[in-house]
Motif scaffolding. Structure first.
Motif, PDB file in Angstrom:
ATOM      1  N   ASP A   1       0.872  -1.163   0.000  1.00 14.32           N
ATOM      2  CA  ASP A   1       0.000   0.000   0.000  1.00 14.32           C
ATOM      3  C   ASP A   1       0.914   1.220   0.000  1.00 14.32           C
ATOM      4  O   ASP A   1       1.516   1.556   1.019  1.00 14.32           O
ATOM      5  CB  ASP A   1      -0.903   0.001   1.237  1.00 14.32           C
TER       6      ASP A   1
ATOM      7  N   THR B   1       0.413   4.225   0.067  1.00 16.47           N
ATOM      8  CA  THR B   1       0.011   5.371   0.890  1.00 16.47           C
ATOM      9  C   THR B   1       0.458   5.201   2.334  1.00 16.47           C
ATOM     10  O   THR B   1       0.221   6.084   3.165  1.00 16.47           O
ATOM     11  CB  THR B   1      -1.514   5.583   0.863  1.00 16.47           C
TER      12      THR B   1
ATOM     13  N   THR C   1      -3.376   8.739  -2.551  1.00 13.16           N
ATOM     14  CA  THR C   1      -3.024   7.759  -3.575  1.00 13.16           C
ATOM     15  C   THR C   1      -2.191   8.370  -4.696  1.00 13.16           C
ATOM     16  O   THR C   1      -1.197   7.791  -5.134  1.00 13.16           O
ATOM     17  CB  THR C   1      -4.301   7.124  -4.167  1.00 13.16           C
TER      18      THR C   1
ATOM     19  N   SER D   1       1.690   9.368  -2.033  1.00  8.73           N
ATOM     20  CA  SER D   1       2.426   8.120  -2.290  1.00  8.73           C
ATOM     21  C   SER D   1       3.631   8.384  -3.181  1.00  8.73           C
ATOM     22  O   SER D   1       4.719   7.851  -2.954  1.00  8.73           O
ATOM     23  CB  SER D   1       1.512   7.079  -2.942  1.00  8.73           C
TER      24      SER D   1
END
Length: 256
Positions: free
Chosen positions: A67, A69, A117, A121
């Motif tokens: 992930d 993020t 996102t 990120s």
């Protein structure tokens, strides 16, 4: 004629959002050019499928469900890539998403989700990989922005804000890290045929509107973006930094 400056033999790349669409195409394209590739995405099944294509080409694929993020997961994925490969030559910040809401309908959660996102990120990945590239005194960072970062579109205010921010982030990182021989660039696509755009492009009226402002009069095919990505990842672009290359069929010279 063979152009060795485009060769990625011996290079190690990280590609986020590598499980499908543009990210998968770039990851496989890098492998075709000779690179080993660390594949990051939330869905392990998708990146395993990408890995199969890469391994058939005789290159290594590192499957890293992540992930992007989450700072801790980002740090772990970068550390595992460095441990496995010994260096990181290329980073592609491709992970992204959108929620198509009108400005007055955007919720706080939608704002946060899209920003995390698309923008946060990419910054976290660049920051963690940038530390390594500065030490190596070499590296290429490529961020997938969008024509929405420079032209007002129907894609929504939050998406547009993140894509514009990525263009400016690219310039600033290039300015800071140039003295360390790290080149930072972006790619700004228009519409490409991917699973995420399939439903939109099935609307004949919407497709007509897109084509009417695209001088090349067609939707992008995934191979159209692989060449520019390989160029920005290779030694062929060693004197190119802080730029956004719009791969858009000419859309940004026209407007929508």
């Amino acid at each position: 004629m063979y152009l060795p400056s485009f060769d990625l033999q011996g290079k190690t790349a990280i590609v986020t959002g590598a499980g499908r669409g543009i990210g998968r195409a770039i990851a496989i394209g890098f492998a075709e050019a000779g690179a080993d590739v660390a594949l990051l995405a939330r869905t392990e099944k998708d990146i395993k499928e990408t890995a199969v294509h890469i391994e058939k080409l005789g290159r290594k694929a590192f499957i890293l469900p992540t992930d992007v993020t989450d700072r801790v997961q980002v740090q772990a994925a970068v550390a595992r890539t460095l441990e496995a490969a010994g260096k990181i030559d290329i980073l592609v910040n491709n992970a992204g998403m959108n929620i198509r809401s009108k400005a007055l309908d955007v919720t706080d959660q939608e704002w946060k989700t899209i920003l995390d996102t698309n923008l946060t990120s990419a910054f976290m990945m660049s920051q963690e990989v940038g530390k390594i590239m500065k030490e190596q005194r070499t590296g290429k960072i490529i961020t997938i922005s969008s024509v929405a970062g420079t032209v007002a579109l129907r894609t929504g205010v939050v998406y547009a804000a993140t894509k514009a921010a990525l263009i400016q982030m690219t310039k600033t990182l290039a300015f800071e890290w140039g003295k360390n021989n790290v080149q930072v660039n972006a790619i700004g696509p228009w519409y490409f045929k991917t699973p995420l755009t399939e439903k939109l492009l099935a609307d004949e009226s919407y497709l007509h509107d897109i084509l009417s402002v695209t001088p090349l009069n067609r939707i992008g095919e995934l191979p159209d973006i692989v060449g520019p990505a390989v160029f920005l990842a290779s030694n062929a672009s060693n004197y190119v930094t802080g730029q956004t290359l719009f791969v858009d069929g000419g859309m940004t010279i026209n407007g929508f």
